[in-house]
Write a protein that holds these residues in place. Sequence first.
Motif, PDB file in Angstrom:
ATOM      1  N   PRO A  34       0.830  -1.209   0.000  1.00  0.00           N
ATOM      2  CA  PRO A  34       0.000   0.000   0.000  1.00  0.00           C
ATOM      3  C   PRO A  34       0.867   1.263   0.000  1.00  0.00           C
ATOM      4  CG  PRO A  34      -0.750  -1.571   1.667  1.00  0.00           C
ATOM      5  CD  PRO A  34       0.562  -2.071   1.162  1.00  0.00           C
TER       6      PRO A  34
ATOM      7  N   ASP B  32      -0.248   4.176   0.899  1.00  0.00           N
ATOM      8  CA  ASP B  32      -0.800   5.149   1.840  1.00  0.00           C
ATOM      9  C   ASP B  32      -0.426   4.839   3.290  1.00  0.00           C
ATOM     10  OD1 ASP B  32      -2.282   2.832   2.003  1.00  0.00           O
ATOM     11  OD2 ASP B  32      -4.241   3.818   1.963  1.00  0.00           O
ATOM     12  N   VAL B  33       0.612   4.010   3.459  1.00  0.00           N
ATOM     13  CA  VAL B  33       1.033   3.603   4.802  1.00  0.00           C
ATOM     14  C   VAL B  33       2.481   4.007   5.047  1.00  0.00           C
ATOM     15  CG1 VAL B  33       1.427   1.640   6.355  1.00  0.00           C
ATOM     16  CG2 VAL B  33      -0.594   1.675   4.865  1.00  0.00           C
TER      17      VAL B  33
ATOM     18  N   PRO C  41      -1.185   5.351   8.896  1.00  0.00           N
ATOM     19  CA  PRO C  41      -1.696   5.967   7.660  1.00  0.00           C
ATOM     20  C   PRO C  41      -0.994   7.280   7.380  1.00  0.00           C
ATOM     21  CG  PRO C  41      -3.285   6.181   9.453  1.00  0.00           C
ATOM     22  CD  PRO C  41      -2.210   5.267   9.945  1.00  0.00           C
TER      23      PRO C  41
ATOM     24  N   SER D 117      -3.968   0.083   6.124  1.00  0.00           N
ATOM     25  CA  SER D 117      -4.528   0.788   4.968  1.00  0.00           C
ATOM     26  C   SER D 117      -6.022   0.558   4.838  1.00  0.00           C
ATOM     27  CB  SER D 117      -3.821   0.325   3.694  1.00  0.00           C
ATOM     28  OG  SER D 117      -4.420   0.883   2.545  1.00  0.00           O
TER      29      SER D 117
ATOM     30  N   LYS E  86      -9.120   3.351   5.379  1.00  0.00           N
ATOM     31  CA  LYS E  86      -9.976   3.737   4.254  1.00  0.00           C
ATOM     32  C   LYS E  86     -11.455   3.575   4.576  1.00  0.00           C
ATOM     33  CE  LYS E  86      -6.662   2.609   0.601  1.00  0.00           C
ATOM     34  NZ  LYS E  86      -6.296   1.614  -0.436  1.00  0.00           N
TER      35      LYS E  86
END
Length: 365
Positions: A55, A57-58, A80, A116, A120
């Motif tokens: 991911p 977004d981490v 995050p 992640s 979300k």
Amino acid sequence: MADYSQYAIAPAAEWVDLQKTLPPPAVPPTATVFEIRDAFNASRAKSHREFYGTPDDVQIDEFTIPIPGGSSIPARLYRPKNAGKGPLPLYIRYHSGGWHLGSLESEAPYCAHLCSTFTKTDPTGVGIAVLHPVYHPTPEHAFPTQPDESWAAFELFASEGSALAAKYGLDAKNVHLGGTSAGANLAIGVAVREMRRIQKLQQEQGADARKPTSRVKGLILTAPPTVHPDLFPYHLLANRESSSFVQNADAPILPVSRVNDFVNMYVPNASEETKADERLSFLIIPDEQFDKDLWPPTTFHVSGLDPLRDEGLLFAEKLKRIGVETKVTIYDGFPHGFNLFPQLKESAKWREAKLEELRWLLSKQ
């Protein structure tokens, strides 16, 4: 008397189909336990990396955690990158593998995925941080090394004024624990130790003092070992023959022979006192020694074909008896550790259930 044998009447069709596709072991029969461990960890890291991906977004931070004796253990924190306002709740995940298997790399794909995916779908918009401390493995390090190191990791982040919690923007008052198999055992051990700490504090301060609350706010347990095999309370079951240790003696992934191998490395030549140690055998702690106000809401994931099935379900019943909020999910016809195969639909069900349980636990804070 309890009887859970109906959960293992037949292997699930999805599991039967998967088994037909699994390759033979990649290590020779003459391999040492260390070679087998290295091969398992590498294989798990590779297969999970391929399934979960990486991911973007981490944020991943790597550091060491001081432990008793002046040494340290490695750990990774998954956060995050676009966290919401306010400090992040923390989920400490202790890894599986019979206190013997597991590494930073073998757990990284799922830890990043969990961070992640939860963030979300978090209705609060805050997200969550996931901490993975890597306790020293057996057989080089035996009990109580692993529970003591698991406690050290918890203390470092859950203590009031935690410098690391502040540094990484974590909420030290909103810490949850979990894990699969040996990891679940270690998570329970931390909760027991926290309960005992507060009970001792209450005795010292007297009945008029303000009653503290546990720093463990929730437990998410998958296939938890809750008692040394030699001390399993068969008298609580309808009969010995229908127990999971007998019914699932030759189960895939974790037959009873492998359970015994792991336990013998963890507590070699164990005395009766060691077998009953409450850092290992929580199931036989008398109910009256538990305080429902000092025990967090707890969720269980138990497999029907698992030799550890009954001790997990009996521990869930124990918590229910004393008034603890519990949730139990049973995977009929699946073996211990099926969730290590993320391609299974049942594994997707397990992952989604964990997300729901984290939302449930966090909603209580």
